[in-house]
Design a protein around this motif. Structure first.
Motif, PDB file in Angstrom:
ATOM      1  N   TRP A 180       6.266 -11.050  -1.725  1.00  0.00           N
ATOM      2  CA  TRP A 180       5.305 -10.179  -1.140  1.00  0.00           C
ATOM      3  C   TRP A 180       3.974 -11.182  -1.626  1.00  0.00           C
ATOM      4  CZ3 TRP A 180       4.466  -6.170   2.112  1.00  0.00           C
ATOM      5  CH2 TRP A 180       3.137  -5.606   2.173  1.00  0.00           C
ATOM      6  N   ARG A 181       3.760 -11.399  -2.789  1.00  0.00           N
ATOM      7  CA  ARG A 181       2.627 -12.019  -3.220  1.00  0.00           C
ATOM      8  C   ARG A 181       2.265 -13.431  -2.704  1.00  0.00           C
ATOM      9  NH1 ARG A 181       1.492 -11.370  -9.508  1.00  0.00           N
ATOM     10  NH2 ARG A 181      -0.242  -9.843  -8.652  1.00  0.00           N
ATOM     11  N   ARG A 191       1.559  -2.704  -4.187  1.00  0.00           N
ATOM     12  CA  ARG A 191       1.044  -3.768  -3.030  1.00  0.00           C
ATOM     13  C   ARG A 191      -0.427  -4.048  -3.624  1.00  0.00           C
ATOM     14  NH1 ARG A 191       3.650  -0.074   0.564  1.00  0.00           N
ATOM     15  NH2 ARG A 191       1.849   0.664   1.336  1.00  0.00           N
ATOM     16  N   ALA A 209      -1.457  -7.751  -4.576  1.00  0.00           N
ATOM     17  CA  ALA A 209      -2.551  -8.389  -3.779  1.00  0.00           C
ATOM     18  C   ALA A 209      -3.852  -8.755  -4.360  1.00  0.00           C
ATOM     19  CB  ALA A 209      -2.706  -7.589  -2.302  1.00  0.00           C
ATOM     20  N   GLU A 210      -4.214  -7.759  -5.340  1.00  0.00           N
ATOM     21  CA  GLU A 210      -5.691  -7.886  -5.804  1.00  0.00           C
ATOM     22  C   GLU A 210      -5.733  -8.187  -7.265  1.00  0.00           C
ATOM     23  OE1 GLU A 210      -7.434  -3.944  -5.056  1.00  0.00           O
ATOM     24  OE2 GLU A 210      -6.887  -4.312  -2.787  1.00  0.00           O
ATOM     25  N   GLY A 233       1.396 -13.304   0.981  1.00  0.00           N
ATOM     26  CA  GLY A 233       0.060 -12.956   1.308  1.00  0.00           C
ATOM     27  C   GLY A 233      -1.111 -13.928   0.705  1.00  0.00           C
ATOM     28  N   PRO A 276       3.274  -8.793   4.547  1.00  0.00           N
ATOM     29  CA  PRO A 276       2.246  -9.253   3.781  1.00  0.00           C
ATOM     30  C   PRO A 276       1.120 -10.524   4.335  1.00  0.00           C
ATOM     31  CG  PRO A 276       4.480 -10.337   3.128  1.00  0.00           C
ATOM     32  CD  PRO A 276       4.671  -9.106   4.103  1.00  0.00           C
ATOM     33  N   ALA A 327      -1.839 -14.052  -2.585  1.00  0.00           N
ATOM     34  CA  ALA A 327      -2.613 -13.372  -3.632  1.00  0.00           C
ATOM     35  C   ALA A 327      -2.590 -14.103  -4.906  1.00  0.00           C
ATOM     36  CB  ALA A 327      -1.985 -11.747  -3.755  1.00  0.00           C
TER      37      ALA A 327
END
Length: 309
Positions: free
Chosen positions: A298-299, A258, A262-263, A302, A23, A304
Motif C-alpha cells: 500500500w505504501r 492508512r 501515507a503520512e 501510494g 492506494p 508515501a
C-alpha cells in the motif's frame, strides 16, 4: 458498484457493500444511474458502509429506504448514510429514471476528517449523513435553477477520474468538497436539530471504539463498557448500521493505519502496534484481507515515505 467497491456478504439481513480503497486513486467513485444500468441489474435491498449521494436529473419509479418510499422526481438528491438500507419501491422500476451517484470514504476529507460516525454531526460537510442509520436516507430537492450546476460538479468528478491528467487527484477531492458544501447548504433547514433513534447507544459505542481502538479491544470489552450483553449489542448495532461492532473496530483501526502509512515514515510494525495489533504478521494479514495489498505494498503504491522496519 464502481471498480473500487465490492460486495460484502457479512450481513445476514441484506447485502452490504464495502469500499475497498485503492492506494493510487482518490477514495471517490462515480456511478451512472441510467436505463442501461437498471436494465443490466435491478438493485435489490442493500446497504453500504460508506456515504453516498444519488442525484436524479430525470424522474421515474420509486425508491425505498427505512420505512419510507419516495416517487423519484427530477432534482431529487438522496443523502445515503453508512447503514442505510436502500431498495426499489413498489412503483414501477427505475428504468425511466436517470441520474448519477457519488460514493466516497471519509479519507477523502484529509487530515481533519472525523473518526466515529456520530461525530460527523459536528462536521460542516458530513452532518447531513448522520440522519441515515436509524431512519433511512435523507431526501433533498435541488432547486431547478441550480440543477445544471449541480450536475456539472458531479460530471467534473467523473471526468477527472476517467482522464487522470496531472493533478487529477487534487481536482477530484476539491470538486467533492464543493459538492458536499452544496449538500450541506441544502440540508441545513431540513436536518435542523435531528435526533437518531437510539442515538445515545451508538454514541457510547463509537466513543468507546474511538477511545480504545489503539489497544486491545473486543466486542466483549465494548459490551461491558456500555452495560449490555455482547449478543444484544451485536444485533442492535447491526440493525442500525448494517455492520457489527467488530467491523467498526476493524474499520477504525484500518482508517488510522492508512493515514499513518501515507503520512508518516513509521515502520509497518510500529504502525500496527499504534492501531492495536501486537502481532505484526496478523496486522499484515488483516490489512491485506481488507485492501488487497500488504501495508508495504500500500505504501509503495501510494508513494508515501517509508523507512525499514
Amino acid at each position: 458498484m464502481a471498480g473500487t467497491a465490492r460486495r460484502d456478504r457479512r450481513s445476514a439481513r441484506v447485502p452490504v457493500y464495502t469500499y475497498v480503497p485503492d492506494p493510487v486513486l482518490p477514495p471517490v467513485s462515480v456511478l451512472r444511474l441510467d436505463p442501461a444500468a437498471f436494465h443490466r441489474k435491478q438493485p435489490g435491498e442493500h446497504t453500504h458502509d460508506f456515504p453516498g449521494l444519488a442525484y436524479f436529473e430525470r424522474g421515474g419509479g420509486s425508491l425505498r429506504s427505512g420505512n419510507r418510499e419516495w416517487l423519484v422526481e427530477a432534482g431529487d438528491l438522496y443523502v445515503i448514510a453508512p447503514g442505510d438500507v436502500m431498495g426499489m419501491g413498489e412503483t414501477a422500476g427505475l428504468e425511466h429514471a436517470g441520474g448519477i451517484a457519488v460514493f466516497f470514504t471519509q479519507d477523502a476529507l484529509g487530515p481533519d476528517r472525523p473518526g466515529a460516525f456520530l461525530s460527523w454531526r459536528a462536521h460542516p460537510l458530513l452532518f447531513p449523513f448522520v440522519g441515515g442509520a436509524a431512519t433511512g436516507a435523507l431526501r433533498l430537492k435541488v432547486p431547478e435553477a441550480d440543477r445544471a450546476g449541480w450536475l456539472a460538479r458531479v460530471r467534473a468528478i467523473e471526468a477527472e477520474l476517467a482522464d487522470r491528467r496531472d493533478g487529477y487527484r487534487q481536482a477530484v477531492l476539491a470538486h467533492l468538497v464543493l459538492l458536499l458544501v452544496g449538500v450541506s447548504r441544502l440540508a441545513t433547514d431540513v436536518v435542523g436539530d435531528l435526533r437518531l433513534n437510539d442515538e445515545s447507544l451508538l454514541a457510547e459505542v463509537f466513543t468507546v471504539i474511538e477511545r480504545r481502538y489503539r489497544g486491545r479491544l473486543s466486542l466483549s470489552d465494548v459490551a461491558r463498557a456500555v452495560n449490555l450483553s455482547p449478543g444484544y449489542l451485536t444485533t442492535t448495532v447491526r440493525r442500525m448500521t448494517g455492520r457489527t461492532v467488530q467491523d467498526w473496530i476493524a474499520e477504525r483501526r484500518m482508517t488510522e493505519a492508512r493515514r499513518l502509512l501515507a503520512e508518516s515514515d513509521l515502520g509497518v510494525s510500529e504502525v500496527g502496534r499504534m492501531v492495536g495489533f501486537t502481532d505484526p504478521g496478523y496486522f499484515a494479514r488483516s490489512f491485506r484481507r481488507m485492501h488487497g495489498l500488504t501495508p508495504r505494498g500500500w505504501r509503495s503504491a501510494g508513494g508515501a515515505p517509508r523507512r525499514p522496519d
